[in-house]
Design an enzyme around this catalytic site. Structure first.
Site, PDB file in Angstrom:
ATOM      1  N   LYS A   1      42.666  27.405  42.622  1.00  0.00           N
ATOM      2  CA  LYS A   1      41.948  26.153  42.878  1.00  0.00           C
ATOM      3  C   LYS A   1      42.531  25.451  44.106  1.00  0.00           C
ATOM      4  CE  LYS A   1      40.279  24.992  38.278  1.00  0.00           C
ATOM      5  NZ  LYS A   1      38.858  25.223  38.630  1.00  0.00           N
TER       6      LYS A   1
ATOM      7  N   ARG B   1      33.526  31.737  31.247  1.00  0.00           N
ATOM      8  CA  ARG B   1      32.421  32.591  30.772  1.00  0.00           C
ATOM      9  C   ARG B   1      32.919  33.945  30.309  1.00  0.00           C
ATOM     10  NH1 ARG B   1      29.503  31.781  36.469  1.00  0.00           N
ATOM     11  NH2 ARG B   1      30.787  29.900  36.306  1.00  0.00           N
TER      12      ARG B   1
END
Ligand code: BES
Ligand code: MN
Ligand code: ZN
Length: 501
Positions: free
Chosen positions: A279, A354
């Protein structure tokens, strides 16, 4: 600092009582007097303002009665030496949401210094749900995370008294009972989300689940060997970069004569660095201890099912992993195999939620349940699309969708229906695997994530709640504290309860 073996902050919660005593006769530390913009609500509130000599004062100039606005007054003439006016907004805008918010704001401010608080919210003006909303707001507003301090801050509040008329008393007591169970569950979710990530990795989270659930809930924990034997390649791939291995916690509440079977699947990334797709800038990592808010809310729901006597069989899948970087972390371009055999090209290791949910959803679908609801702090794109306050809702079933949207409305947790554009399904294709986890580019990111999840539920009616926005906030707001809000715990409980009616 006293560090208990388990990261169980276990924040204490005050209790709510119902009373029919007159407002002025109560012996409490503070009276909370709800005030409309341009009027006053509740039995006894006129008297209070009169006693304070405030009945003719131009309140609108200093205190406009905006929802949650507070005015603290010393009231030496009253037993409760202190009166707090709290705004309810305009009379024609009154709702359960307003009552919950107003009481939340008032109680947050008073909780550190008052042992006892009383307030009145008449059923007549808000409807039967008003007492419940008032109790929820008061209890939720009293929350404050103190578990990490060597010296706990003063916490005075023990009892909140809600005044009602005699005829309303029975209904009010039942409402308070429900509110107390729901708020207690939401405290659990908040404690877990706000708990620092060094204390709460996947194995610790699983230990907490074992420790806090009532006997009626079955708990099974799959460690990395079991995950491997069961083909749960999503959890294993995401957890590879962490020295703290992934876990799948499987929960089951199976009441006799259950009227339906549903599964709750929660994203439980105990910290999300993004992995090798790190990130950037690093500031966006600060809230990522809250990336397990979905799993926290699922666990919180299970703490309440027995108390609420929910007549539905509920299974829970807590998909727990820590998304870190080291020499063994998964790479962008790896191809993994998730539960059920689907292969996935991992194009971006920061789209990890996910991957762990794929395992959990596939297991829930195999179980043949009537409905699956998953909860996940899944995409920043959901926040960009609808802002930070609402849950983005995706579904393959209109009836189930309506049920969840209705429950959100009742709980006062904002939800917004989002599209699953069929035309974008192509973007999930891969040259080297069945699917890719990114969905090509950064368009419709929340929808792409939802379309990815849909691949694993077969034809089971399914709702996906992207809670990236509302699960976490930086400032206190009404009944919701800064940091972990515990959303959408009460929405799920309202939904499960509705099957009783
Ligand atoms: N946990 C994040 C999503 C998130 C963002 C939650 C902000 C709360 C606040 C998730 O794992 C993530 O990193 N998603 C990526 C997906 C992208 C790489 C396709 C995102 O949203 O940027
Ligand atoms: Mn991520
Ligand atoms: Zn994440």
């Amino acid at each position: 600092m006293d560090r208990s073996p388990l990261p169980l902050p276990d924040t204490p919660m005050p209790s709510v009582e119902v009373s029919t005593v007159g407002l002025l006769d109560l012996d409490v530390d503070a009276l909370v007097v709800p005030v409309f913009r341009g009027g006053v609500d509740g039995p006894g509130t006129d008297e209070v303002l009169e006693a304070l000599g405030l009945e003719d004062s131009p309140r609108d100039e200093v205190f406009r009665g905006k929802v949650g606005q507070l005015l603290h007054l010393a009231a030496p003439g009253l037993r409760a030496g202190r009166v707090t006016l709290v705004g309810l907004g305009r009379l024609d805008g009154l709702s359960e949401t307003v009552v919950r918010r107003a009481l939340g704001s008032a109680v947050r401010e008073l909780a550190p210094r008052c042992r006892t608080i009383a307030t009145s919210v008449s059923l007549a003006s808000v409807g039967p749900g008003g007492v419940r909303a008032a109790a929820e707001g008061a209890l939720l507003g009293a929350y404050r995370y103190d578990a990490g301090r060597s010296q706990p801050r003063p916490r005075a509040l023990e009892t909140i008294t809600l005044l009602t008329t005699t005829s309303e008393r029975g209904a009010a007591e039942r409402a308070v009972e429900r509110a107390t169970i729901h708020a207690r569950a939401q405290y659990v979710a908040r404690d877990l989300v706000t708990c620092p990530p060094d204390r709460l990795g996947p194995p610790e989270f699983a230990e907490v689940a074992r420790a806090i659930l009532p006997d009626e809930v079955e708990v099974e924990v799959w460690d990395e060997e079991r995950l491997s034997a069961e083909g749960c390649g999503g959890l294993l791939a995401v957890g590879r970069g962490s020295s703290r291995p992934p876990r799948l916690v499987r929960l089951r509440w199976a009441p006799e004569g259950a009227v339906a079977r549903v599964a709750l699947v929660g994203k439980g990334i105990t910290f999300d660095t993004g992995g090798i797709s790190l990130k950037r800038p690093s500031e966006i990592m600060t809230g990522m201890k809250g990336d397990m808010a979905g799993a926290a809310a699922v666990l919180a729901v299970f703490t309440a099912l027995a108390d609420l006597k929910v007549p539905v069989e509920v299974t829970g899948e807590l998909c727990l992993a820590e998304n870190m970087i080291d020499g063994d972390a998964q790479r962008p371009s790896d191809v993994i195999t998730v539960r059920g055999g689907t292969t996935v090209e991992v194009m971006n290791t920061d789209a990890e939620g996910r991957l762990v949910l794929a395992d959990g959803l596939a297991l829930a679908a195999e179980d043949g349940v009537d409905a699956i609801v998953d909860l996940a702090t899944l995409t920043g794109a959901a926040i960009r699309a609808i802002g930070p306050r609402a849950t983005a809702v995706f579904s393959n079933d209109d009836d189930l969708l309506r049920q969840l949207l209705g429950a959100g409305e009742a709980a006062g947790e904002a939800m917004w229906h989002m599209p699953l554009w069929e035309d974008l399904r192509d973007n999930l294709e891969s040259d080297v695997a069945d699917l890719n986890n990114l969905g090509r580019g950064d368009e419709a990111g929340a929808t792409m994530a939802a379309l990815f999840l849909r691949e694993f539920v077969d034809s089971t009616p399914w709702v996906h709640l992207d809670i990236a926005g509302p699960a976490w906030q930086d400032e206190d707001r009404y009944h919701e504290p800064r940091h972990g809000t515990g959303v959408p715990t009460r929405t799920l409980l309202r939904w499960l309860e509705a099957s009783t009616d």
